[in-house]
Design an enzyme around this catalytic site. Structure first.
Site, PDB file in Angstrom:
ATOM      1  N   ASN A 152       0.838  -1.202   0.000  1.00  0.00           N
ATOM      2  CA  ASN A 152       0.000   0.000   0.000  1.00  0.00           C
ATOM      3  C   ASN A 152       0.872   1.251   0.000  1.00  0.00           C
ATOM      4  O   ASN A 152       1.996   1.217   0.482  1.00  0.00           O
ATOM      5  CB  ASN A 152      -0.908   0.001   1.234  1.00  0.00           C
ATOM      6  N   CYS A 173      -5.190  -7.203  -3.412  1.00  0.00           N
ATOM      7  CA  CYS A 173      -5.625  -6.849  -2.065  1.00  0.00           C
ATOM      8  C   CYS A 173      -6.374  -8.028  -1.464  1.00  0.00           C
ATOM      9  O   CYS A 173      -6.813  -8.933  -2.168  1.00  0.00           O
ATOM     10  CB  CYS A 173      -6.525  -5.612  -2.124  1.00  0.00           C
ATOM     11  N   HIS A 174      -6.531  -8.003  -0.147  1.00  0.00           N
ATOM     12  CA  HIS A 174      -7.250  -9.082   0.540  1.00  0.00           C
ATOM     13  C   HIS A 174      -8.763  -8.823   0.596  1.00  0.00           C
ATOM     14  O   HIS A 174      -9.535  -9.713   0.933  1.00  0.00           O
ATOM     15  CB  HIS A 174      -6.765  -9.219   1.991  1.00  0.00           C
ATOM     16  N   HIS A 205      -9.769  -0.578  -1.914  1.00  0.00           N
ATOM     17  CA  HIS A 205     -10.273  -0.212  -0.591  1.00  0.00           C
ATOM     18  C   HIS A 205     -11.584   0.567  -0.658  1.00  0.00           C
ATOM     19  O   HIS A 205     -12.170   0.875   0.371  1.00  0.00           O
ATOM     20  CB  HIS A 205      -9.235   0.571   0.224  1.00  0.00           C
TER      21      HIS A 205
END
Length: 440
Positions: A152, A173-174, A205
Site C-alpha cells: 500500500n 488486495c485481501h 479499498h
C-alpha cells in the site's frame, strides 16, 4: 519450472502465506524462490521458516535462495517469471510513527494512514522511487515477468507502475475475497453464502458490492439494507461506517470501516468527537496493530525456531492462483487493480481501478464494468484525485505537487486550512529526511 522473486521477504508472515501457498500448489511446487530484502536478520528468519515449510509440506522440492541488499537485487530478479512486492519503505519505526505523530500536532487524526490521507501520500512518495529502481532492474533481467503488488497505497503504487514503466503489473488486495462473506456473516445471513453471485468494482479499498444474489438469483440487497440499518441503530460493532455507506449511498464497499472512516470528510472531526464514539472509530489503529504484530511475531518466531514443525495450508491470497493460471492455462478469476482505460466508463482512464479480471496462460485480462452509479463514482473520484496528484508529485519531484495532493485529500482538507496543509507537508518531508530527499 517457474522462478518467483519475493521483494521484501523480511515481511515474514506475508512471505510465508504467499510462498507457502505456492509450495502447496502442484504446478508451482518445484519453483525457484528468490528471497530479497535489505535487512539481514529479517531475511534470515524468512529463509529458516520458508525452508521448514518447504521440508514439511513440499518434500523440499522448492529451491530457496536469498539475496541481501541493493547490490544483489538484480540477481534476485534475474530470470524471474513472477515478482511479488511486499516492501514497506521506512517500516513502522521511524516512518509510520512519523506519519501519525506529526499530523496529530495539527489536530489531524488517522486510523490506518497507509492508503489515503496524509499518511498514504507520504508512504507513496517514499516508495515510488524504490519501485522505479525495481522496474529498471526488471526491464534488464526479467522484462516479461508479472509484478504482483501487495504494498500500500495500492492504487498509487500500482498506478505508477502501470503508467510509467514497461512492467506488467497487477495490484492485489485481501478485501475483495472476503467482502460479501464478511457482510453476510455480520448480518446473520450465513445461509446465503453458498452459491452466491456478486459483482464488485471501483477502486482499491473502495470497490463497491454492486450486485449480490443468492444461488437462485434472488437479490439480497433489500434484506441486507434492512438488517444493516437495524444493526447500526441497535448495536455497537466494528463495521458501522460501511453500514452507514449502505444507508446513505445504497451499497457496501470492500475495505473495513476503520479504513473507510478516513477516506471522506464525514466521520473524524475535531469539533465533533461524539462521532468517534457513535461510529466506533479506532483512531491510531495502524500503529497499535503494528506494535501487536511485532510482539506477536517475536513469540511466533521463537516457537517456530524451537521446533521447526511449521506447516502451511493454501490461503485465499490471489498470488499463487494467478501464477498457477498463467503456468497451467487453467482460467481463474480475481479482483485486480489495473489501469482503467475504459473499464469503468465514469472514472478517469488513467486511474488505477479494481475490477474483475480473468487469468490464463496469456496473462491477466480485466473485464469491462461499464458505469458505476453516480454517487459511487463521485466517492471514488474524491480518492482518485489525490492518488493521481501523488503520482504526479512522485514523477515531478516538486514539493508544490505534494501540497496539491494533500489539498485534494478529503479528510485532510476537511480538517486543515491550505496554509496548515502546506506547513504539515513541509514538517513531514523534513522529518522523513533521506526518505524524501529528492523532493525539492
Amino acid at each position: 519450472m517457474a522462478k518467483i522473486t519475493f521483494m521484501g521477504a523480511g515481511s515474514t508472515v506475508f512471505a510465508r502465506n504467499v510462498l507457502g501457498d505456492c509450495m502447496c500448489t502442484p504446478a508451482l511446487r518445484d519453483s525457484e524462490i528468490a528471497l530479497y530484502d535489505i535487512d539481514p536478520k529479517r531475511l534470515s528468519e524468512s529463509e529458516i521458516i520458508l525452508s521448514a515449510i518447504n521440508k514439511n509440506t513440499n518434500e523440499g522440492r522448492a529451491n530457496i535462495k536469498t539475496y541481501l541488499g541493493v547490490e544483489n537485487r538484480k540477481e534476485a530478479l534475474r530470470g524471474a517469471d513472477f515478482v511479488v512486492n511486499a516492501i514497506q519503505v521506512g517500516l513502522y519505526d521511524p516512518c509510520t510513527i512519523t506519519d501519525f505523530e506529526i499530523p496529530k500536532k495539527y489536530g489531524l487524526r488517522q486510523t490506518i494512514g497507509d492508503t489515503l490521507g496524509i499518511g498514504g501520500i507520504m508512504r507513496a512518495l517514499r516508495t515510488i522511487p524504490v519501485l522505479h529502481d525495481f522496474a529498471e532492474d526488471m526491464e534488464q533481467v526479467c522484462p516479461n515477468a508479472w509484478f504482483l503488488n501487495y504494498t500500500n497505497p495500492m492504487a498509487m503504487l500500482s498506478g505508477y507502475m502501470q503508467r510509467y514503466t514497461n512492467i506488467k503489473t497487477v495490484g492485489l488486495c485481501h478485501s475483495v475475497q472476503v467482502c460479501s462473506k464478511s457482510l453476510l456473516e455480520g448480518l446473520g445471513m450465513e445461509n446465503y453464502l453458498e452459491g452466491r453471485k456478486e459483482t464488485i468494482a471501483g477502486i482499491n479499498h473502495m470497490a463497491w458490492l454492486l450486485e449480490i444474489y443468492d444461488k437462485d438469483g434472488n437479490d439480497l440487497y433489500p434484506e441486507i439494507k434492512k438488517r444493516a440499518a437495524e444493526k447500526n441503530r441497535t448495536e455497537k460493532h466494528n463495521d458501522m461506517v460501511r453500514y452507514e455507506y449502505i444507508r446513505r449511498l445504497g451499497y457496501y464497499c470492500t475495505e473495513s470501516s476503520e479504513h473507510n472512516a478516513e477516506y471522506n470528510p464525514w466521520f473524524i472531526k475535531p469539533d465533533k468527537p461524539e462521532l468517534i464514539e457513535k461510529y466506533n472509530i479506532p483512531l491510531d489503529e495502524y500503529p497499535r496493530r503494528c506494535i501487536n504484530q511485532i510482539e506477536g511475531w517475536e513469540k511466533e518466531k521463537n516457537d517456530i525456531l524451537d521446533n521447526g514443525q511449521v506447516t502451511h495450508e493454501r490461503s485465499h491470497e490471489y498470488a499463487s492462483y494467478i501464477m498457477e493460471a498463467i503456468v497451467t492455462g487453467i482460467p481463474y478469476k480475481i479482483g485486480g487493480n489495473v489501469i482503467n482505460d475504459g473499464l469503468i466508463f465514469n472514472l478517469p482512464s488513467d486511474a488505477c481501478v479494481e475490477v474483475p479480471c480473468l487469468i490464463d496462460n496469456m496473462g491477466i485480462h480485466p473485464c469491462k464494468v461499464g458505469r458505476l452509479p453516480v454517487q459511487l463514482a463521485a466517492m471514488n473520484m474524491t480518492n482518485i484525485n489525490p492518488q493521481l496528484m501523488t503520482i504526479e508529485a512522485a514523477i515531478t519531484r516538486k514539493r508544490e505537487n505534494i501540497y496539491q495532493a494533500a489539498m485534494l485529500d478529503p479528510h485532510t482538507a476537511a480538517q486543515l486550512s491550505v496554509d496548515e496543509i502546506v506547513s504539515l507537508c513541509d514538517d513531514l518531508i523534513e522529518a522523513h529526511g533521506d526518505y524524501m530527499k529528492d523532493y525539492r
